[in-house]
Motif scaffolding. Structure first.
Motif, mmCIF file in Angstrom:
data_model
loop_
_atom_site.group_PDB
_atom_site.id
_atom_site.type_symbol
_atom_site.label_atom_id
_atom_site.label_comp_id
_atom_site.label_asym_id
_atom_site.label_seq_id
_atom_site.Cartn_x
_atom_site.Cartn_y
_atom_site.Cartn_z
ATOM 1 N N LYS A 43 3.601 8.529 3.161
ATOM 2 C CA LYS A 43 3.389 8.666 1.684
ATOM 3 C C LYS A 43 3.314 7.448 1.079
ATOM 4 O O LYS A 43 4.206 6.356 1.333
ATOM 5 C CB LYS A 43 4.894 9.301 1.066
ATOM 6 N N ASP A 44 2.457 7.239 0.127
ATOM 7 C CA ASP A 44 2.258 6.003 -0.723
ATOM 8 C C ASP A 44 3.326 5.944 -1.759
ATOM 9 O O ASP A 44 3.418 6.930 -2.527
ATOM 10 C CB ASP A 44 1.127 5.989 -1.223
ATOM 11 N N GLN A 45 4.382 5.273 -1.944
ATOM 12 C CA GLN A 45 5.501 5.564 -2.649
ATOM 13 C C GLN A 45 5.120 4.790 -4.227
ATOM 14 O O GLN A 45 6.064 4.764 -4.982
ATOM 15 C CB GLN A 45 6.883 4.679 -2.294
ATOM 16 N N ASP A 51 -1.805 8.162 0.060
ATOM 17 C CA ASP A 51 -1.171 8.598 1.402
ATOM 18 C C ASP A 51 -2.312 8.501 2.526
ATOM 19 O O ASP A 51 -3.278 8.695 2.419
ATOM 20 C CB ASP A 51 -0.731 10.187 0.856
ATOM 21 N N TYR A 85 3.776 1.690 0.995
ATOM 22 C CA TYR A 85 4.278 2.447 2.201
ATOM 23 C C TYR A 85 5.890 2.483 2.642
ATOM 24 O O TYR A 85 6.713 3.116 2.853
ATOM 25 C CB TYR A 85 3.431 2.549 3.367
ATOM 26 N N GLU A 90 12.485 1.725 3.049
ATOM 27 C CA GLU A 90 12.282 3.190 3.026
ATOM 28 C C GLU A 90 11.075 3.630 3.315
ATOM 29 O O GLU A 90 9.928 3.002 2.546
ATOM 30 C CB GLU A 90 12.475 3.777 1.753
ATOM 31 N N ILE A 92 8.585 7.029 3.864
ATOM 32 C CA ILE A 92 8.505 8.419 3.922
ATOM 33 C C ILE A 92 7.333 9.014 4.595
ATOM 34 O O ILE A 92 6.196 8.964 4.384
ATOM 35 C CB ILE A 92 8.398 8.941 2.377
#
Length: 106
Positions: A43-45, A51, A85, A90, A92
């Protein structure tokens, strides 16, 4: 997940992500095989819709080992805060299972 890459990938320049049939599953006995259609998403945060997705299908067996991507993403892209990322330590990773079924003695 191998954060410094799969041992077969020389140089440790990528993050590696694999799926494996869990050893505590009752599907791992009696010659059963498990068919899985899945999608792994990093996931691209930052919300830029960047993503990274990989889709695959695979038959898993108790002693069949893992299957996945030895070079899912370069470590330089993973650590680049503008890519989004890895933020605040963190990461994801989502796994969506689209189809799962098992066959006895297949």
């Amino acid at each position: 997940m191998c954060p410094r890459g799969d041992w077969r990938e020389k140089g440790g320049k990528n993050i590696s992500i694999f799926l494996n049939l869990g050893g505590d599953s009752n599907l791992t006995t009696g010659g059963q095989k498990v068919y899985v259609e899945y999608e792994i998403t990093l996931k691209d945060q930052l919300g830029k819709n960047d993503d990274i997705k990989r889709c695959a299908t695979r038959w898993f067996q108790a002693n069949g080992g893992a299957w996945g991507y030895p070079a899912f993403l370069s470590l330089s892209d993973l650590k680049d805060p503008t890519k989004g990322y890895l933020l605040k330590d963190e990461l994801i990773v989502e796994v969506n299972f689209k189809s799962v079924f098992s066959l006895q003695n297949a």
